[in-house]
Enzyme design. Structure first.
Site, PDB file in Angstrom:
ATOM      1  N   ASP A 230       0.867  -1.178   0.000  1.00 50.67           N
ATOM      2  CA  ASP A 230       0.000   0.000   0.000  1.00 50.67           C
ATOM      3  C   ASP A 230       0.901   1.224   0.000  1.00 50.67           C
ATOM      4  O   ASP A 230       1.976   1.215   0.608  1.00 50.67           O
ATOM      5  CB  ASP A 230      -0.906   0.009   1.238  1.00 50.67           C
TER       6      ASP A 230
ATOM      7  N   ASP B 223      -6.916  -1.345  -4.351  1.00 52.53           N
ATOM      8  CA  ASP B 223      -7.951  -1.050  -3.355  1.00 52.53           C
ATOM      9  C   ASP B 223      -8.920   0.008  -3.878  1.00 52.53           C
ATOM     10  O   ASP B 223     -10.131  -0.092  -3.674  1.00 52.53           O
ATOM     11  CB  ASP B 223      -7.319  -0.553  -2.050  1.00 52.53           C
TER      12      ASP B 223
END
Length: 129
Positions: A87, A101
């Site tokens: 991330d 995401d």
């Protein structure tokens, strides 16, 4: 080190997530990977059967995001089915996320919208019914 893009609001911040969304379910990486694989199979079958464009885009976004995160689970350290998702986008108070995401989220919103407001039958479909 973080790279500020827009003040303190948008930053690039490298993190590795061994859990699910928002860092939940830590320690369940193999289960998450197997579940994501099953979801991908269902999504592929569903995408092939739909002709609704909004539904198709929503499903394709969720499918693409699921595949992106699944590749991290398969290929990244610490190993197969235990890989951590990378991330890197930090926006305000929201948890750090990645492009996959974001695709899953936007696709999910489109699917909810299509569920709340189904497509109207086209004139062509009505005349053949």
């Amino acid at each position: 080190s973080d790279l500020r893009i827009i003040g303190d609001v948008v930053e690039l911040r490298l993190t590795r997530n061994a859990g699910g969304a928002f860092g939940r379910f830590q320690g369940f990486t193999p289960v998450l990977a197997i579940l994501a694989t099953a979801i991908v199979v269902v999504l592929v079958r569903t995408v092939r059967r739909t002709d609704d464009r909004v539904l198709l885009v929503g499903l394709a976004l969720v499918l693409g995001g699921a595949l992106g995160n699944l590749l991290d689970r398969f290929l990244r350290a610490p190993g197969f089915l235990r890989g951590h998702v990378v991330d890197f986008v930090s926006v305000g108070w929201w948890p750090v996320f990645n492009v996959a995401d974001a695709c899953i989220t936007v696709g999910g919103v489109l699917l909810v919208i299509r569920t709340l407001w189904p497509a109207r039958p086209s004139a062509e479909r009505r005349s053949t019914a």
